[in-house]
Design a protein around this motif. Structure first.
Motif, PDB file in Angstrom:
ATOM      1  N   VAL A 126      55.312  37.651  55.545  1.00 35.43           N
ATOM      2  CA  VAL A 126      55.251  38.679  56.126  1.00 35.43           C
ATOM      3  C   VAL A 126      55.280  39.928  54.956  1.00 35.43           C
ATOM      4  CG1 VAL A 126      56.910  40.746  57.283  1.00 35.43           C
ATOM      5  CG2 VAL A 126      56.688  38.149  58.370  1.00 35.43           C
ATOM      6  N   ALA A 127      55.926  39.784  53.878  1.00 30.15           N
ATOM      7  CA  ALA A 127      55.723  40.494  52.694  1.00 30.15           C
ATOM      8  C   ALA A 127      54.413  40.435  52.275  1.00 30.15           C
ATOM      9  CB  ALA A 127      56.869  40.177  51.786  1.00 30.15           C
ATOM     10  N   THR A 128      53.930  39.228  51.971  1.00 29.91           N
ATOM     11  CA  THR A 128      52.484  39.010  51.429  1.00 29.91           C
ATOM     12  C   THR A 128      51.396  39.923  52.242  1.00 29.91           C
ATOM     13  OG1 THR A 128      53.070  36.959  50.315  1.00 29.91           O
ATOM     14  CG2 THR A 128      50.815  37.399  50.793  1.00 29.91           C
ATOM     15  N   LEU A 129      51.684  39.531  53.574  1.00 29.54           N
ATOM     16  CA  LEU A 129      50.423  40.183  54.514  1.00 29.54           C
ATOM     17  C   LEU A 129      50.587  41.477  54.483  1.00 29.54           C
ATOM     18  CD1 LEU A 129      48.328  39.752  56.662  1.00 29.54           C
ATOM     19  CD2 LEU A 129      50.402  39.532  58.265  1.00 29.54           C
ATOM     20  N   ALA A 130      51.747  42.157  54.703  1.00 26.96           N
ATOM     21  CA  ALA A 130      51.709  43.617  54.577  1.00 26.96           C
ATOM     22  C   ALA A 130      51.488  44.018  53.426  1.00 26.96           C
ATOM     23  CB  ALA A 130      53.408  44.114  55.137  1.00 26.96           C
ATOM     24  N   SER A 131      51.684  43.374  52.345  1.00 31.94           N
ATOM     25  CA  SER A 131      51.620  43.888  50.933  1.00 31.94           C
ATOM     26  C   SER A 131      49.917  44.057  50.666  1.00 31.94           C
ATOM     27  CB  SER A 131      52.318  43.287  49.668  1.00 31.94           C
ATOM     28  OG  SER A 131      51.983  43.625  48.450  1.00 31.94           O
ATOM     29  N   VAL A 132      49.352  43.293  51.005  1.00 31.17           N
ATOM     30  CA  VAL A 132      47.931  43.110  50.917  1.00 31.17           C
ATOM     31  C   VAL A 132      47.125  44.227  51.683  1.00 31.17           C
ATOM     32  CG1 VAL A 132      45.726  41.719  51.737  1.00 31.17           C
ATOM     33  CG2 VAL A 132      47.792  40.853  50.403  1.00 31.17           C
ATOM     34  N   LEU A 133      47.735  44.537  53.204  1.00 36.84           N
ATOM     35  CA  LEU A 133      47.103  45.359  54.078  1.00 36.84           C
ATOM     36  C   LEU A 133      47.489  46.754  53.313  1.00 36.84           C
ATOM     37  CD1 LEU A 133      48.203  44.047  57.588  1.00 36.84           C
ATOM     38  CD2 LEU A 133      45.909  44.081  56.742  1.00 36.84           C
ATOM     39  N   GLY A 134      48.646  46.926  52.872  1.00 35.30           N
ATOM     40  CA  GLY A 134      49.030  48.134  52.068  1.00 35.30           C
ATOM     41  C   GLY A 134      48.029  48.458  50.760  1.00 35.30           C
ATOM     42  N   GLY A 135      47.914  47.269  50.133  1.00 27.54           N
ATOM     43  CA  GLY A 135      46.814  47.223  48.832  1.00 27.54           C
ATOM     44  C   GLY A 135      45.394  47.723  49.541  1.00 27.54           C
ATOM     45  N   ILE A 136      45.071  47.397  50.617  1.00 28.97           N
ATOM     46  CA  ILE A 136      43.497  47.418  51.135  1.00 28.97           C
ATOM     47  C   ILE A 136      43.639  49.306  51.780  1.00 28.97           C
ATOM     48  CG2 ILE A 136      42.185  47.412  53.263  1.00 28.97           C
ATOM     49  CD1 ILE A 136      43.124  44.369  53.289  1.00 28.97           C
ATOM     50  N   ALA A 137      44.941  49.578  51.903  1.00 25.99           N
ATOM     51  CA  ALA A 137      45.056  50.839  52.169  1.00 25.99           C
ATOM     52  C   ALA A 137      44.814  52.005  50.817  1.00 25.99           C
ATOM     53  CB  ALA A 137      46.179  51.211  52.910  1.00 25.99           C
ATOM     54  N   GLY A 138      45.627  51.376  49.947  1.00 30.31           N
ATOM     55  CA  GLY A 138      45.393  51.971  48.641  1.00 30.31           C
ATOM     56  C   GLY A 138      43.972  52.060  48.034  1.00 30.31           C
ATOM     57  N   TRP A 139      43.336  50.776  48.506  1.00 26.86           N
ATOM     58  CA  TRP A 139      42.108  50.817  47.955  1.00 26.86           C
ATOM     59  C   TRP A 139      41.120  51.821  48.599  1.00 26.86           C
ATOM     60  CZ3 TRP A 139      37.040  50.415  49.778  1.00 26.86           C
ATOM     61  CH2 TRP A 139      35.873  49.831  48.912  1.00 26.86           C
ATOM     62  N   TYR A 140      41.349  51.992  49.918  1.00 24.23           N
ATOM     63  CA  TYR A 140      40.656  53.200  50.747  1.00 24.23           C
ATOM     64  C   TYR A 140      40.897  54.558  50.222  1.00 24.23           C
ATOM     65  CZ  TYR A 140      37.955  50.112  53.929  1.00 24.23           C
ATOM     66  OH  TYR A 140      37.203  49.327  54.422  1.00 24.23           O
ATOM     67  N   ILE A 141      42.315  54.757  49.888  1.00 23.28           N
ATOM     68  CA  ILE A 141      42.702  55.935  49.205  1.00 23.28           C
ATOM     69  C   ILE A 141      41.848  56.111  47.903  1.00 23.28           C
ATOM     70  CG2 ILE A 141      44.579  57.242  48.277  1.00 23.28           C
ATOM     71  CD1 ILE A 141      46.472  55.808  50.199  1.00 23.28           C
ATOM     72  N   GLY A 142      41.929  55.130  46.979  1.00 29.38           N
ATOM     73  CA  GLY A 142      41.312  55.429  45.975  1.00 29.38           C
ATOM     74  C   GLY A 142      39.665  55.740  45.896  1.00 29.38           C
ATOM     75  N   HIS A 143      39.233  54.841  46.836  1.00 32.64           N
ATOM     76  CA  HIS A 143      37.556  54.997  47.041  1.00 32.64           C
ATOM     77  C   HIS A 143      37.252  56.142  47.800  1.00 32.64           C
ATOM     78  CE1 HIS A 143      33.969  52.713  46.639  1.00 32.64           C
ATOM     79  NE2 HIS A 143      33.659  53.121  47.816  1.00 32.64           N
ATOM     80  N   TYR A 144      37.986  56.687  48.935  1.00 31.92           N
ATOM     81  CA  TYR A 144      37.524  57.610  49.761  1.00 31.92           C
ATOM     82  C   TYR A 144      38.219  59.039  49.521  1.00 31.92           C
ATOM     83  CZ  TYR A 144      34.703  54.152  51.923  1.00 31.92           C
ATOM     84  OH  TYR A 144      33.808  52.920  51.971  1.00 31.92           O
ATOM     85  N   ALA A 145      39.392  58.931  49.270  1.00 28.62           N
ATOM     86  CA  ALA A 145      40.321  60.077  48.913  1.00 28.62           C
ATOM     87  C   ALA A 145      40.985  60.427  47.695  1.00 28.62           C
ATOM     88  CB  ALA A 145      41.442  60.153  50.300  1.00 28.62           C
ATOM     89  N   TYR A 146      40.263  60.006  46.669  1.00 27.10           N
ATOM     90  CA  TYR A 146      41.012  60.087  45.388  1.00 27.10           C
ATOM     91  C   TYR A 146      41.403  61.569  45.205  1.00 27.10           C
ATOM     92  CZ  TYR A 146      41.844  59.974  40.439  1.00 27.10           C
ATOM     93  OH  TYR A 146      42.469  60.136  39.216  1.00 27.10           O
ATOM     94  N   ASP A 147      40.781  62.640  45.042  1.00 28.45           N
ATOM     95  CA  ASP A 147      40.978  63.955  45.020  1.00 28.45           C
ATOM     96  C   ASP A 147      42.001  64.611  45.831  1.00 28.45           C
ATOM     97  OD1 ASP A 147      39.739  64.387  42.387  1.00 28.45           O
ATOM     98  OD2 ASP A 147      37.810  64.841  43.606  1.00 28.45           O
TER      99      ASP A 147
END
Length: 195
Positions: free
Chosen positions: A58-79
């Motif tokens: 559960v922690a791994t799956l949620a952490s990876v999904l959160g990581g994907i959200a972080g990736w999208y934040i960095g890629h599309y909404a950095y500023d």
């Protein structure tokens, strides 16, 4: 403030909804939250050793999904999003220094060290991965390995050694993982610059 946040996170382990809270904490830790999911995972796994591996998944799956959200934040909404988060935690200057040096090989190394020892915090790595354009599929595979290894290793330790290992994990595992992370960084530097 940090101690209060830590205590609140720890208190969630006693709730019936603890598994959901673990998923939520692991998710937001990977993109914006300060307290690692281990704070909730450890007491949950100790109180229900028969579910240690389930909680790890559960922690791994949620952490990876959160990581994907972080990736999208960095890629599309950095500023708009990432920069204020980094400024809030006082990590903006460090992040910018990393950003100028980072490439895919560096991201691989940072995901491994973050997965092992929270160095640097996973949220920094996920946002940085998006900012520099690390291929999303590669990022996801690396995040699964890095985060899964950490939680599954903790599950194995807790199932095998139970309560006596808790104090060791809380006090010394970070130090051991930091030493392993430092060795990986040294190996990376050696291979990159000496060969």
């Amino acid at each position: 403030m940090l101690r209060g946040l830590y205590d609140w996170t720890l208190s969630l382990a006693a709730r019936k909804s603890a598994e959901w809270w673990l998923a939520i904490i692991a998710f937001v830790e990977s993109s914006v939250f300060l307290v690692p999911a281990d704070v909730l995972y450890l007491p949950m796994a100790l109180s229900r050793p028969d579910r240690a591996y389930r909680y790890a998944l559960v922690a791994t799956l949620a952490s990876v999904l959160g990581g994907i959200a972080g990736w999208y934040i960095g890629h599309y909404a950095y500023d708009a999003v990432a920069k204020p988060i980094l400024e809030f935690y006082g990590k903006y200057d460090d992040f910018e220094a990393l950003r100028t040096r980072a490439g895919t090989g560096f991201i691989v190394l940072m995901l491994i060290t973050s997965g092992l020892a929270h160095l640097p915090p996973i949220k920094v790595v996920t946002i940085l991965s998006g900012v520099i354009g690390t291929p999303l599929l590669l990022f996801i595979l690396l995040a699964i390995v890095a985060r899964g290894a950490r939680f599954l290793f903790l599950a194995w330790l807790l199932r095998r050694y139970g309560e006596p290992i808790r104090e060791f994990i809380e006090k010394r595992l970070g130090l051991i993982a930091s030493a392993a992370a430092a060795a990986l960084i040294l190996l990376y530097i050696t291979v990159k610059y000496a060969i």
